[in-house]
Scaffold this motif. Structure first.
Motif, PDB file in Angstrom:
ATOM      1  N   PRO A 272      -3.746   6.492   5.299  1.00 19.48           N
ATOM      2  CA  PRO A 272      -3.009   7.288   6.284  1.00 19.48           C
ATOM      3  C   PRO A 272      -2.101   6.382   7.113  1.00 19.48           C
ATOM      4  CG  PRO A 272      -5.269   6.977   7.016  1.00 19.48           C
ATOM      5  CD  PRO A 272      -5.174   6.365   5.643  1.00 19.48           C
ATOM      6  N   HIS A 273      -1.091   6.945   7.711  1.00 22.73           N
ATOM      7  CA  HIS A 273      -0.287   6.214   8.691  1.00 22.73           C
ATOM      8  C   HIS A 273      -1.143   5.991   9.937  1.00 22.73           C
ATOM      9  CE1 HIS A 273       3.504   6.715   6.461  1.00 22.73           C
ATOM     10  NE2 HIS A 273       3.055   7.919   6.153  1.00 22.73           N
ATOM     11  N   LEU A 274      -0.902   4.902  10.629  1.00 19.10           N
ATOM     12  CA  LEU A 274      -1.711   4.567  11.810  1.00 19.10           C
ATOM     13  C   LEU A 274      -0.810   4.348  13.026  1.00 19.10           C
ATOM     14  CD1 LEU A 274      -4.499   3.881  13.025  1.00 19.10           C
ATOM     15  CD2 LEU A 274      -4.126   1.518  12.330  1.00 19.10           C
TER      16      LEU A 274
ATOM     17  N   HIS B 143       2.194   1.179  10.773  1.00 17.30           N
ATOM     18  CA  HIS B 143       1.195   0.401  11.538  1.00 17.30           C
ATOM     19  C   HIS B 143       1.880   0.082  12.855  1.00 17.30           C
ATOM     20  CE1 HIS B 143      -2.654  -1.596  11.336  1.00 17.30           C
ATOM     21  NE2 HIS B 143      -2.155  -2.697  11.826  1.00 17.30           N
ATOM     22  N   ARG B 144       1.951   1.081  13.723  1.00 12.89           N
ATOM     23  CA  ARG B 144       2.790   0.967  14.915  1.00 12.89           C
ATOM     24  C   ARG B 144       1.955   1.087  16.184  1.00 12.89           C
ATOM     25  NH1 ARG B 144       8.159   1.045  16.149  1.00 12.89           N
ATOM     26  NH2 ARG B 144       8.727   1.209  13.953  1.00 12.89           N
TER      27      ARG B 144
ATOM     28  N   ASP C  23       9.191   5.917  10.391  1.00 15.28           N
ATOM     29  CA  ASP C  23       8.036   5.305   9.710  1.00 15.28           C
ATOM     30  C   ASP C  23       7.290   6.332   8.861  1.00 15.28           C
ATOM     31  OD1 ASP C  23       8.530   2.894  10.848  1.00 15.28           O
ATOM     32  OD2 ASP C  23       6.783   2.845  12.157  1.00 15.28           O
ATOM     33  N   LEU C  24       7.084   7.528   9.428  1.00 20.83           N
ATOM     34  CA  LEU C  24       6.324   8.557   8.716  1.00 20.83           C
ATOM     35  C   LEU C  24       7.051   9.024   7.460  1.00 20.83           C
ATOM     36  CD1 LEU C  24       5.039  10.752  11.712  1.00 20.83           C
ATOM     37  CD2 LEU C  24       3.772   9.027  10.424  1.00 20.83           C
ATOM     38  N   GLY C  25       8.344   8.848   7.441  1.00 18.45           N
ATOM     39  CA  GLY C  25       9.129   9.265   6.282  1.00 18.45           C
ATOM     40  C   GLY C  25       9.159   8.254   5.154  1.00 18.45           C
ATOM     41  N   ARG C  26       8.464   7.110   5.340  1.00 13.65           N
ATOM     42  CA  ARG C  26       8.439   6.077   4.295  1.00 13.65           C
ATOM     43  C   ARG C  26       7.137   6.162   3.488  1.00 13.65           C
ATOM     44  NH1 ARG C  26      10.103   2.578   8.837  1.00 13.65           N
ATOM     45  NH2 ARG C  26      12.392   2.474   8.803  1.00 13.65           N
TER      46      ARG C  26
ATOM     47  N   LEU D  94       0.841  -1.195   0.000  1.00  9.90           N
ATOM     48  CA  LEU D  94       0.000   0.000   0.000  1.00  9.90           C
ATOM     49  C   LEU D  94       0.881   1.253   0.000  1.00  9.90           C
ATOM     50  CD1 LEU D  94      -2.561  -1.046   2.753  1.00  9.90           C
ATOM     51  CD2 LEU D  94      -2.949  -1.067   0.286  1.00  9.90           C
ATOM     52  N   ALA D  95       0.281   2.353  -0.374  1.00  5.09           N
ATOM     53  CA  ALA D  95       1.023   3.617  -0.381  1.00  5.09           C
ATOM     54  C   ALA D  95       0.501   4.521   0.727  1.00  5.09           C
ATOM     55  CB  ALA D  95       0.854   4.308  -1.740  1.00  5.09           C
ATOM     56  N   ALA D  96       1.378   5.357   1.255  1.00  3.90           N
ATOM     57  CA  ALA D  96       1.007   6.348   2.263  1.00  3.90           C
ATOM     58  C   ALA D  96       1.796   7.617   1.981  1.00  3.90           C
ATOM     59  CB  ALA D  96       1.329   5.831   3.668  1.00  3.90           C
TER      60      ALA D  96
END
Length: 691
Positions: free
Chosen positions: A420-422, A284-285, A276-279, A238-240
Motif C-alpha cells: 500500500p502507499h504510506l 513513502h511520504r 504520488d498516489l498516481g504512480r 516495489l509495486a503499489a
C-alpha cells in the motif's frame, strides 16, 4: 523411536566477560574496534607523593613499607607506600587475599587515584594499583576507559579491543576524493582514539573535534546516507496500486462539500500526495505541519483519492482520544458522501469488534480508523491501497511494517511485491539536519501556513507561587463562557518527586471554583470513562478539564482559550508546544501559562525561554534538537537503537552535507564499495531505516 536433538550450547558456557561483551553488542572484531573510550587516564607519568595536594588525582610509585588488616569499625586493608619523598596510605574497604599478596611488604607498587587527607595523613581510597619492577617502563599512550559493566573489567576489555584492532577489517574502502581532505585513514584514526599519545590534546578528544573523530563521524554519516539511498532504490522496485479516480470523483466531491477553503499550503501538499498516489510505486511520504495547520483534511482528501479509485484506506493513531477525533471528523465529512467508516481500538471487543472486522474483510468499510488494533492479525483488508499513520514517531518499526504488509500481493506485476502507499503525519516539524539524515529516504510535504482566523497564543511563564492568580484568571475565563485546560505531569504521587498529582489538583480546583464542572482525564481511566469526560468538555458543559498528557495531540475544542501547564519544567519542548496547540483554535485570544517549580535546570530554562519567545513549531523543533538531540523526533524509528553513535547533527552539518553529496556518486559508480561500507557500519541496523 524419535531421537532427541542435542541441546544448543547454553549461553552460560561462555565466560562471564564474554557474555557481558555480547550483551553490549560487542560480537564482531569491528564492534570492538568501534567501541570507543568515554575518557582517558594519564598513566604516562609518575608524580612524587610529596607534590600531591588534597583532591589531586595522580599516579605514584613506591615500596610497600607496611600492609595490615584493620578491624576497627569495619574490616579494611591499610597499605603504606613510600617513594623516598613522602608516604601515602592506600585504603581498601573491599579486598581479597590476592590483594594482600600484591601489596606485600617490600613490593614495588604503582597506584593511581584521588588523594585526600585522612586520619593517617595522605591517603587514596580504593586506588587502581599493580605490582611492578622498579624499572618497569611507563606507557607511551593515554589509557582508555571504555563504557562497560561490572561483569566486564576494564583490563579484559582493553586486551579484547587491542586484539580486535589487529584482526578487524579496517582497510580503506572509500576511493580517493570521497573522504574530506586532512582526515587520517580509518585504521590510523581508530588507533589514535584507542591509544592517543601522551602529547595528544585531551580537549580535542573529549569534544570530538580531533581529526580522528571527524573521520569516524564522516564514515558513519556516509553509511547512513548510503543506507537511506539503498532503501529508496529498493522501494522504487516495489509495486503499489495506481490510485487515480475519475474526474468529479470522491476527492473532488469531498473538496466541494467542505465548509472551508484549503490554504495554499494545503492545496500544494494535496497535489504532491495525489501525484504520488498516481504512480505504480509505493508512496513513502511524511506530511508535517505545525499544530493546527490542517493535516487531517489533507489526509481525508488522500483517503478519498484511494477510495474513489476503489481501494480501502486505513488510518492509525497512537491513542484512542486522537483516533476518535479523526473518526468523528472523517465520518462527518465522508458519511454524507456514502462512505462507511469502521472503528477499531483496543477497547472495542466481542461482537462489536467482530462486526467491524467483518465489514473490513468484505470491503464494505472503505475507511478504517483506529489505534494499533488496526494491525492485529485478525484484521484482514479486502483491498488496502493507502495506509496513513498519524504521529508516526509514536509507533515502532514493527507496527509500521505490519500495516504495510496488510496488502498481500494482490494484483502485483510478475516478480514484484505489492504494497500500500504510506502517508505518515507529524505535528512535530522536523529540523533540516534531521530531514537530511534520518529521514533522507522520505519525501516530505510541509504545511507551512496556518488556516485564517487562528489567533496567536500568548505564552506566560510563572513560578508556582503565582498559582492563586492563575486560578483567579480561570474564574474570569469561565465567567465569560470560555473553557480551560489544566495539565499535570503525573497521575499518582511519587516517593521521589514531590509533584501535585492530577487527582489532588482536580480536588483543589473543584473546591476553589464552586459551581463550575471540573473534569478529570488521565491514562489509567477506562476508555468509556475518557470518552464520557471528553464528550462533556467538547459539548461545552464542562468548563475546566484537569488532564495528564493524554490530551497532547488531536483534541480540538475551539472554545478553549486558556491552557495551564503545571510543572512545565518536567515536559519536553515538543510536548509543551503540542499542549499549547490545544488552545488558539478559535477566534478568541488565547493564553498558555507555564507554571514551574524552582530551581530550574539549565535545560528547563532553555525550554521555557524558547516557549515564551516563539510560537513557530519549526523554530521550536530546531531548539529541541539542540537541547535534546534527535531521539525525541525519531521515536521508535530505530526501535530504541540510535543509529548515529558518533556524529552530532547539531554540530556536524558540514560533514553531513559532504556525505549527502558523496553517497549518490558512490552508489552509482562503485555499488560494491557502497554495500561493503554499509555492512561495516550498520550491519542489520540498516533495516530499521526502511520503516
Amino acid at each position: 523411536m524419535p531421537t532427541e536433538k542435542a541441546p544448543a550450547p547454553a549461553a552460560k558456557a561462555l565466560p562471564a566477560p564474554v557474555r557481558a561483551m555480547h550483551k553490549l553488542g560487542l560480537v564482531r572484531d569491528i564492534d570492538l574496534a568501534l567501541h570507543l573510550p568515554m575518557r582517558y587516564v594519564d598513566e604516562t607519568r609518575i608524580v612524587p607523593i610529596s607534590s600531591l595536594r588534597d583532591g589531586d588525582t595522580g599516579q605514584v610509585q613506591g615500596t610497600v613499607s607496611e600492609c595490615r588488616v584493620e578491624s576497627r569499625g569495619r574490616r579494611q586493608l591499610l597499605v603504606k607506600l613510600d617513594d623516598g619523598h613522602g608516604e601515602l596510605t592506600l585504603r581498601l574497604l573491599h579486598f581479597y587475599p590476592s590483594h594482600q599478596k600484591t601489596l606485600a611488604v617490600g613490593q614495588t607498587v604503582r597506584a593511581r587515584g584521588e588523594v585526600r587527607h585522612g586520619f593517617f595523613g595522605r591517603e587514596m581510597v580504593h586506588p587502581e594499583f599493580r605490582a611492578v619492577q622498579p624499572d618497569t617502563p611507563l606507557p607511551q599512550a593515554l589509557t582508555p576507559v571504555y563504557p562497560s559493566t561490572a561483569a566486564l573489567p576494564q583490563a579484559y576489555l582493553r586486551k579484547a579491543v587491542i586484539s580486535a584492532l589487529g584482526r578487524a577489517p579496517l582497510h580503506e574502502l572509500l576511493p580517493p576524493g570521497v573522504v574530506p581532505p586532512g582526515l587520517p585513514p580509518l585504521r590510523e584514526a581508530l588507533h589514535t582514539l584507542h591509544h592517543p599519545g601522551r602529547e595528544t590534546p585531551t580537549e580535542a578528544l573529549e569534544d570530538h573535534s580531533h581529526p580522528a573523530w571527524q573521520r569516524l563521524k564522516f564514515e558513519e554519516l556516509l553509511a547512513q546516507q548510503l543506507s537511506q539511498a539503498q532503501a529508496q532504490a529498493a522501494r522504487a522496485k516495489l509495486a503499489a496500486p495506481v490510485l487515480q479516480g475519475a474526474p468529479g470523483g470522491l476527492a473532488e466531491r469531498l473538496l466541494a462539500a467542505l465548509p472551508f477553503t484549503l490554504t495554499a499550503a494545503q492545496q500544494r501538499v494535496v497535489a504532491e500526495i495525489a501525484a504520488d498516489l498516481g504512480r505504480p510505486q509505493p508512496m513513502h511520504r511524511l506530511l508535517q505541519g505545525d499544530v493546527g495547520s490542517g493535516k487531517t483534511v489533507v489526509a481525508a482528501l488522500a483517503a478519498a483519492a484511494a477510495m474513489g479509485a476503489g481501494w480501502q484506506c486505513a488510518l492509525m493513531a497512537p491513542t484512542e482520544i486522537l483516533a476518535e477525533q479523526h473518526f468523528r471528523k472523517l465520518v462527518g465529512w465522508l458519511a454524507p458522501l456514502g462512505i462507511t467508516v469502521a472503528w477499531l481500538t483496543g477497547s472495542r471487543k466481542g461482537k462489536a469488534r467482530q462486526a467491524e472486522v467483518e465489514k473490513v474483510a468484505r470491503g464494505e468499510a472503505m475507511l478504517v480508523v483506529g489505534t494499533h488494533a488496526v494491525i492485529q492479525d485478525d484484521v484482514v483488508f479486502a483491498k488496502l491501497g493507502l495506509a496513513i499513520v498519524d504521529e508516526q514517531h509514536r509507533f515502532g518499526v514493527a507496527q509500521r511494517l505490519a500495516l504495510r504488509k496488510k496488502l498481500e500481493g494482490e494484483g502485483a506485476p510478475p516478480g514484484k511485491q505489492l504494497e500500500p502507499h504510506l502517508l505518515m503525519m507529524s505535528a512535530t516539524p522536523i529540523p533540516r539536519t534531521l530531514a537530511m539524515s534520518y529521514y533522507a529516504d522520505l519525501d516530505v510535504s510541509t504545511i507551512d501556513e496556518l488556516p485564517p482566523g487562528r489567533t496567536p497564543i500568548v505564552t506566560k511563564v510563572f513560578a508556582d507561587g503565582k498559582r492563586p492568580a492563575v486560578i483567579e484568571r480561570i474564574r474570569e475565563e469561565v465567567a465569560q463562557g470560555r473553557q480551560v485546560y489544566w495539565v499535570c505531569p503525573l497521575v499518582e504521587e511519587s516517593e521521589h518527586i514531590d509533584l501535585q498529582n492530577a487527582t489532588a489538583t482536580h480536588a483543589e480546583l473543584t473546591a476553589a471554583l464552586p459551581g463550575v464542572l471540573v473534569g478529570l482525564l488521565h491514562g489509567r481511566m477506562k476508555p468509556a470513562e475518557k470518552a464520557a469526560v471528553m464528550a462533556l468538555f467538547t459539548a461545552g458543559e464542562m468548563k475546566l478539564l484537569v488532564a495528564t498528557t493524554v490530551i497532547e495531540v488531536g483534541v480540538d475544542v475551539p472554545n478553549a482559550s486558556l491552557m495551564v501547564i503545571e510543572h512545565a519544567e518536567r515536559f519536553g519542548l515538543a510536548q509543551l508546544h503540542q499542549l499549547r496547540g490545544r488552545v488558539g483554535r478559535g477566534a478568541v485570544a488565547s493564553v498558555c501559562v507555564l507554571l514551574y517549580t524552582a530551581p530550574l535546570s539549565p535545560t528547563g530554562k532553555d525550554r521555557l525561554k524558547a516557549m515564551a519567545e516563539t510560537n513557530d513549531g519549526f523554530e521550536i523543533a530546531r531548539r529541541d534538537l539542540e537541547i535534546r538531540g534527535p531521539g525525541e523526533f525519531m521515536g521508535a524509528r530505530q526501535s530504541g537503537d540510535a543509529l548515529l553513535r558518533f556524529a552530532d547533527l547539531a554540530e556536524d552539518g558540514a560533514l553531513l552535507q559532504r556525505a549527502r553529496e558523496a553517497a549518490p556518486r558512490l552508489l552509482r559508480e562503485q555499488p560494491s564499495v557502497a554495500a561493503a561500507h554499509v555492512q561495516r557500519w550498520l550491519a542489520s541496523k540498516a533495516e530499521y531505516l526502511k520503516a
